[in-house]
Design a protein around this motif. Structure first.
Motif, PDB file in Angstrom:
ATOM      1  N   ASP A  25       0.950  -1.391  -0.040  1.00 46.54           N
ATOM      2  CA  ASP A  25      -0.010   0.005   0.074  1.00 46.54           C
ATOM      3  C   ASP A  25       0.931   1.380   0.096  1.00 46.54           C
ATOM      4  O   ASP A  25       1.774   1.330   0.860  1.00 46.54           O
ATOM      5  CB  ASP A  25      -0.835   0.024   1.211  1.00 46.54           C
ATOM      6  N   GLU A  26       0.482   2.078  -0.940  1.00 47.68           N
ATOM      7  CA  GLU A  26       1.400   3.374  -1.162  1.00 47.68           C
ATOM      8  C   GLU A  26       1.564   4.159   0.008  1.00 47.68           C
ATOM      9  O   GLU A  26       2.773   4.745   0.638  1.00 47.68           O
ATOM     10  CB  GLU A  26       0.939   4.387  -2.273  1.00 47.68           C
ATOM     11  N   LEU A  27       0.415   4.134   0.783  1.00 46.24           N
ATOM     12  CA  LEU A  27       0.711   5.222   2.090  1.00 46.24           C
ATOM     13  C   LEU A  27       1.142   4.324   3.218  1.00 46.24           C
ATOM     14  O   LEU A  27       2.420   4.969   4.069  1.00 46.24           O
ATOM     15  CB  LEU A  27      -0.859   5.738   2.764  1.00 46.24           C
ATOM     16  N   GLU A  79       9.100  16.072  -1.595  1.00 40.95           N
ATOM     17  CA  GLU A  79       7.677  16.378  -1.473  1.00 40.95           C
ATOM     18  C   GLU A  79       6.962  15.666  -0.129  1.00 40.95           C
ATOM     19  O   GLU A  79       6.369  16.208   0.434  1.00 40.95           O
ATOM     20  CB  GLU A  79       6.753  16.139  -2.819  1.00 40.95           C
ATOM     21  N   ASP A  80       7.458  14.384  -0.138  1.00 41.70           N
ATOM     22  CA  ASP A  80       6.899  13.617   1.032  1.00 41.70           C
ATOM     23  C   ASP A  80       7.516  14.113   2.328  1.00 41.70           C
ATOM     24  O   ASP A  80       6.916  14.364   3.460  1.00 41.70           O
ATOM     25  CB  ASP A  80       7.206  12.183   1.083  1.00 41.70           C
ATOM     26  N   ASN A 113      -3.200  16.766   2.640  1.00 42.76           N
ATOM     27  CA  ASN A 113      -1.816  16.540   2.854  1.00 42.76           C
ATOM     28  C   ASN A 113      -1.487  15.310   3.056  1.00 42.76           C
ATOM     29  O   ASN A 113      -2.139  14.194   3.662  1.00 42.76           O
ATOM     30  CB  ASN A 113      -1.617  17.174   4.219  1.00 42.76           C
ATOM     31  N   THR A 114      -0.440  14.646   2.446  1.00 51.79           N
ATOM     32  CA  THR A 114      -0.121  13.221   2.244  1.00 51.79           C
ATOM     33  C   THR A 114       0.151  12.816   3.599  1.00 51.79           C
ATOM     34  O   THR A 114      -0.093  11.551   3.973  1.00 51.79           O
ATOM     35  CB  THR A 114       1.333  12.912   1.674  1.00 51.79           C
ATOM     36  N   GLU A 115       0.837  13.388   4.608  1.00 57.31           N
ATOM     37  CA  GLU A 115       1.142  12.828   5.932  1.00 57.31           C
ATOM     38  C   GLU A 115      -0.196  12.631   6.656  1.00 57.31           C
ATOM     39  O   GLU A 115      -0.387  11.653   7.507  1.00 57.31           O
ATOM     40  CB  GLU A 115       2.096  13.664   6.623  1.00 57.31           C
ATOM     41  N   ILE A 116      -1.200  13.689   6.505  1.00 54.92           N
ATOM     42  CA  ILE A 116      -2.267  13.394   7.057  1.00 54.92           C
ATOM     43  C   ILE A 116      -3.207  12.207   6.364  1.00 54.92           C
ATOM     44  O   ILE A 116      -4.006  11.546   7.083  1.00 54.92           O
ATOM     45  CB  ILE A 116      -3.133  14.796   7.183  1.00 54.92           C
TER      46      ILE A 116
END
Ligand SMILES: [Zn+2]
Length: 619
Positions: free
Chosen positions: A282-284, A349-350, A495-498
Motif C-alpha cells: 500500500d502506497e501510504l 515532497e513527502d 496533505n500526504t502525511e495526514i
C-alpha cells in the motif's frame, strides 16, 4: 560507560539481602512459544539461590518505553518450586512487580514457571508473534542487569521460523538455544517468529545488516525492488550521518499483520517494527513504514548508544526520568524523516508534507497555551498512554514532534551561520559517532548537548533550547521552516502525511477547518478548544448523525465543508451524545484546509539541502 547511579541506604540494604540469597548470577530461561497464536507463551526459569529470603522482580521499567509498562497483569500461573517441592510466594503489598519467598536449607536452584498471556492483537496473530524476553522472566531484585547472565532457549510452533539479534548456539528443528548473554542484552534482543518468513541482506560487506520479515501471508512478504534499494541506502545514509556504528550487526525485525499489534521499539542491534499486512504494497503504508524504519534505526545511536542519564537505569526496577525525551525522541523523530528522504524511500515532497503536517499540528495544539514542552516529557508515565479524548488540549507527547521542529530549527541555524559548511550532521558526528564499537551506553546531560552544539557552532544554545523546551510558548518553533526557505500554508488539497494517519486510524482529520478529528463513522475523537466545532458545543465522544439535513457520510461532510465558503449559513449537524440527540450550528466558512509548505524564493532552500544524500556526497 556505566550509568550514573545515586546510592542510597535502601539500595545498599537491598543489595546485601539479595547477595546473601544468591549463589551466582547466572540463570536459564526456557521459553515455549508453541501456543503463541493463542496469545499464551510458557516460561520456565532456573535461578541459582542460597537459603534465606529472596525477592523476585518482574521487569517493570522497559527501556525504550520510558515508563513502568512491564505487563505484570499478563503474568499468570506463577509457581515456584525446588527439587519438585512447591515454594510459597507472596506479592509485595506496595511494589506489585515483586514476589517474596523463603528458600529452604539445602536448595541451590529455584524453579520458576509462569505463563505470559498477552492481550489479543498486541504481540501475536495466528501466524506470527514478537517474543519479548522481559515479559517472560523474573530476576533477583536489586541485581544490576549487567551482572546477571541468562542462557535462553526458544521452542517454536511447528514449521515457524525466527529471527533475533541474540547469538544462536544451536538450532534443532523447532528448538533454538541462544548464547549466554547478560540480562541487559537479552532484554535488548527480542525475537520475531512466524509461519511466513523472509530474510533479506541489506549490506554486502561487514557489519551484517538485514531485514527479517514475518507476515500473516506469503504474499505480504513481497517487496518492490525500489523499496529494497531504499532500505540498503538507509544503512549507508545512517553511517554517513553519524560517522560510526555502535553495533556488531543490525537487524530490522519486521512483523506484517493487521492483527498482531503495531510496534516500534528500538534496540542496540535490532528494532521491532510491527506494521500492517500491506505495509510493503500500500502506497501510504509504505511511506509510514519508511519513517518507522528511519526512526527506530536512528535510535541505535540516539537512544541506545547515547542516552539521557535519567533513562540510563541499571536494572528494570529503578524509575526513569524523561525530561530529555525531546532529545531522545525529538531528534530521532527528526532524523527518522531525514533518513528516508536521503535514501529515496521518500521524495522531497513527502518530506515537506511531513514537516507541514507536524508544523500545523504543533502550532494548533491548544495544550501549548498551558503546558511547556518539557512537561510532556517529564510526565511521560501518563502522557504516552493518554486517552484520545481532548488530546489537543492535553498536548500528549509533543516531545516527539515539537522536538523534531526544534532540531530542524537547530540544523537550519547551524547551516545558516556556517554558510552551508556545517550542519546538524556535524553535531551527530561528534555526539553519536567516534569509533565503531560494539553496543555500549554513554549517558549524557543537558550540558553535554549544549557543549557539543557549541563545539559545532558557537551560539547561545542553552538559551535557544531552554526558551523552546522549558517555557510556555503560544506558537510552535517554525523558524527551521521559515529560515529554511519555506512557508507553512493551508490549501484545500489533502496533505500526504495526514492521509497516512487517516488511513491508519480510519479517521477524518478536520483539525484545520472545523477543528475536529472524527472516525469514519462520524464519532468525534477530539475537538480543538479554539475551533468552530468547540464553540458550537461539540466534544469527543459525540457522534455525528446528519449534516445539513442529510444522513452522515464522509462525502456529505466534506461537501458541506467545501461549500461553507460560498454561504453565510452555518453547517448544521445532529449529533448523538449518550442517549440524546442534539443539533449544533458550526459557524465556519473557510472551506477545506490542509497544511503544506510553499517555497519562499527570497531565501535559500536549506530544507532541500538537508535531504540531499550524504552517502553519495562522501563517496
Ligand atoms: Zn522513538
Amino acid at each position: 560507560m556505566k550509568p550514573i547511579r545515586s546510592v542510597c541506604l535502601t539500595a545498599i540494604l537491598i543489595f546485601v539481602a539479595v547477595s546473601s540469597a544468591l549463589a551466582q548470577s547466572s540463570m536459564t530461561l526456557s521459553v515455549d512459544a508453541t501456543d503463541a497464536a493463542r496469545n499464551i507463551v510458557h516460561s520456565k526459569l532456573n535461578i541459582p539461590v542460597k537459603p534465606g529470603t529472596l525477592t523476585l522482580f518482574y521487569p517493570k521499567w522497559i527501556p525504550g518505553e520510558h515508563s513502568p509498562t512491564g505487563p505484570i497483569n499478563d503474568l499468570v500461573g506463577l509457581k515456584l518450586s525446588a527439587g519438585g517441592k512447591p515454594i510459597p510466594w507472596q506479592r509485595d503489598d506496595v511494589e506489585m512487580f515483586a514476589f517474596h519467598c523463603d528458600i529452604p536449607q539445602g536448595v541451590t536452584v529455584l524453579d520458576v514457571a509462569f505463563d505470559d498471556v498477552s492481550q489479543p492483537e498486541s504481540t501475536a496473530s495466528a501466524k506470527l508473534a514478537r517474543i519479548k524476553w522481559n515479559r517472560l522472566l523474573v530476576y533477583a531484585q536489586g541485581m544490576n542487569s549487567d551482572a546477571i547472565t541468562v542462557k535462553a532457549s526458544l521452542k517454536l510452533p511447528t514449521g515457524w521460523r525466527f529471527a533475533s539479534a541474540l547469538p544462536v548456539v544451536n538450532e534443532n528443528k523447532d528448538d533454538v538455544q541462544f548464547k549466554e548473554v547478560s540480562l541487559t542484552q537479552l532484554v535488548d534482543s527480542p525475537a520475531i517468529i512466524g509461519a511466513n518468513f523472509r530474510k533479506l541482506p541489506l549490506s554486502s560487506t561487514a557489519p551484517m545488516h538485514e531485514i527479517d520479515i514475518v507476515a500473516d501471508t506469503t504474499a505480504a512478504l513481497e517487496m518492490k525492488p525500489e523499496t529494497l534499494t531504499g532500505l540498503k541506502a538507509i544503512v549507508g545514509e545512517a553511517y554517513a550521518l553519524f560517522g560510526a556504528r555502535h553495533y556488531r550487526s543490525y537487524q530490522f525485525l519486521v512483523t506484517l499483520s493487521d492483527h498482531g499489534g503495531s510496534e516500534g521499539l528500538e534496540h542496540h542491534e535490532s528494532s521491532e517494527d510491527g506494521v500492517g499486512e500491506k505495509a510493503f504494497s500500500d502506497e501510504l503504508e509504505l511511506l509510514d513504514f519508511a519513517e518507522l524504519i528511519g526512526h527506530e534505526y536512528a535510535h541505535s545511536w540516539n537512544g541506545k548508544y547515547r542516552r539521557p542519564v535519567g533513562l540510563a537505569t541499571p536494572d528494570f526496577e529503578q524509575p526513569m526520568r524523561g525530561e530529555l525525551l525531546w532529545v531522545y525522541e525529538g531528534l530521532t523523530q527528526y532524523l527518522g524523516k531525514v533518513l528516508p528522504a536521503r535514501s529515496g524511500l521518500w521524495t522531497a515532497e513527502d518530506f515537506r508534507e511531513a514537516l507541514a503536517a507536524v508544523a500545523a499540528e504543533m502550532e494548533n495544539q491548544s495544550g501549548r497555551q498551558w503546558r511547556p514542552l518539557v512537561d510532556t516529557a517529564v510526565a511521560v508515565q501518563f502522557t504516552y498512554p493518554s486517552p484520545r479524548a481532548w488530546m489537543n488540549y492535553r498536548r500528549r507527547v509533543d516531545y516527539y514532534d515539537e522536538g523534531s521542529l526544534i532540531w530542524l530549527d537547530a540544523d537550519v541555524l547551524i547551516r545558516s551561520r556556517s554558510n552551508g559548511k556545517l550542519s546538524l550532521d556535524d553535531f551527530c558526528h561528534r555526539f553519536h559517532g567516534g569509533q565503531d564499537t560494539a553496543p555500549v551506553l554513554k549517558p549524557y546531560t543537558f550540558d553535554d548537548i549544549v557543549n557539543t552544539l557549541n563545539e559545532v557552532t558557537p551560539y547561545d544554545w542553552r538559551e535557544f533550547l531552554q526558551a523552546r523546551v522549558d517555557a510556555v510558548n503560544p506558537h510552535a518553533p517554525l523558524a527551521g521552516i521559515t529560515n529554511g526557505g519555506w512557508k507553512l500554508v493551508y490549501t484545500d488539497k489533502p496533505n500526504t502525511e495526514i492521509r497516512i494517519a487517516d488511513h491508519a486510524r480510519k479517521s477524518i482529520d478536520l483539525s484545520y477547518s472545523l477543528g475536529m478529528l472524527l472516525k469514519e463513522d462520524g464519532a468525534v475523537m477530539d475537538v480543538n478548544p479554539s475551533s468552530a466545532a468547540f464553540k458550537a458545543g461539540m466534544a469527543p465522544g459525540m457522534k455525528i448523525l446528519s449534516v445539513n439535513g442529510r444522513t452522515w457520510s464522509t462525502d456529505v461532510l466534506h461537501e458541506a465543508i467545501a461549500f461553507s465558503k460560498s454561504i453565510t449559513a452555518p453547517i448544521e449537524v445532529i449529533v448523538e451524545n449518550g442517549s440524546f440527540n442534539e443539533t449544533y450550528k458550526l459557524g465556519y466558512h473557510g472551506g477545506e484546509r490542509y497544511p503544506h509548505l510553499e517555497r519562499d524564493n527570497t531565501k535559500p532552500d536549506l530544507i532541500g539541502e538537508i535531504i540531499k544524500s550524504r552517502a553519495q556526497q562522501s563517496k
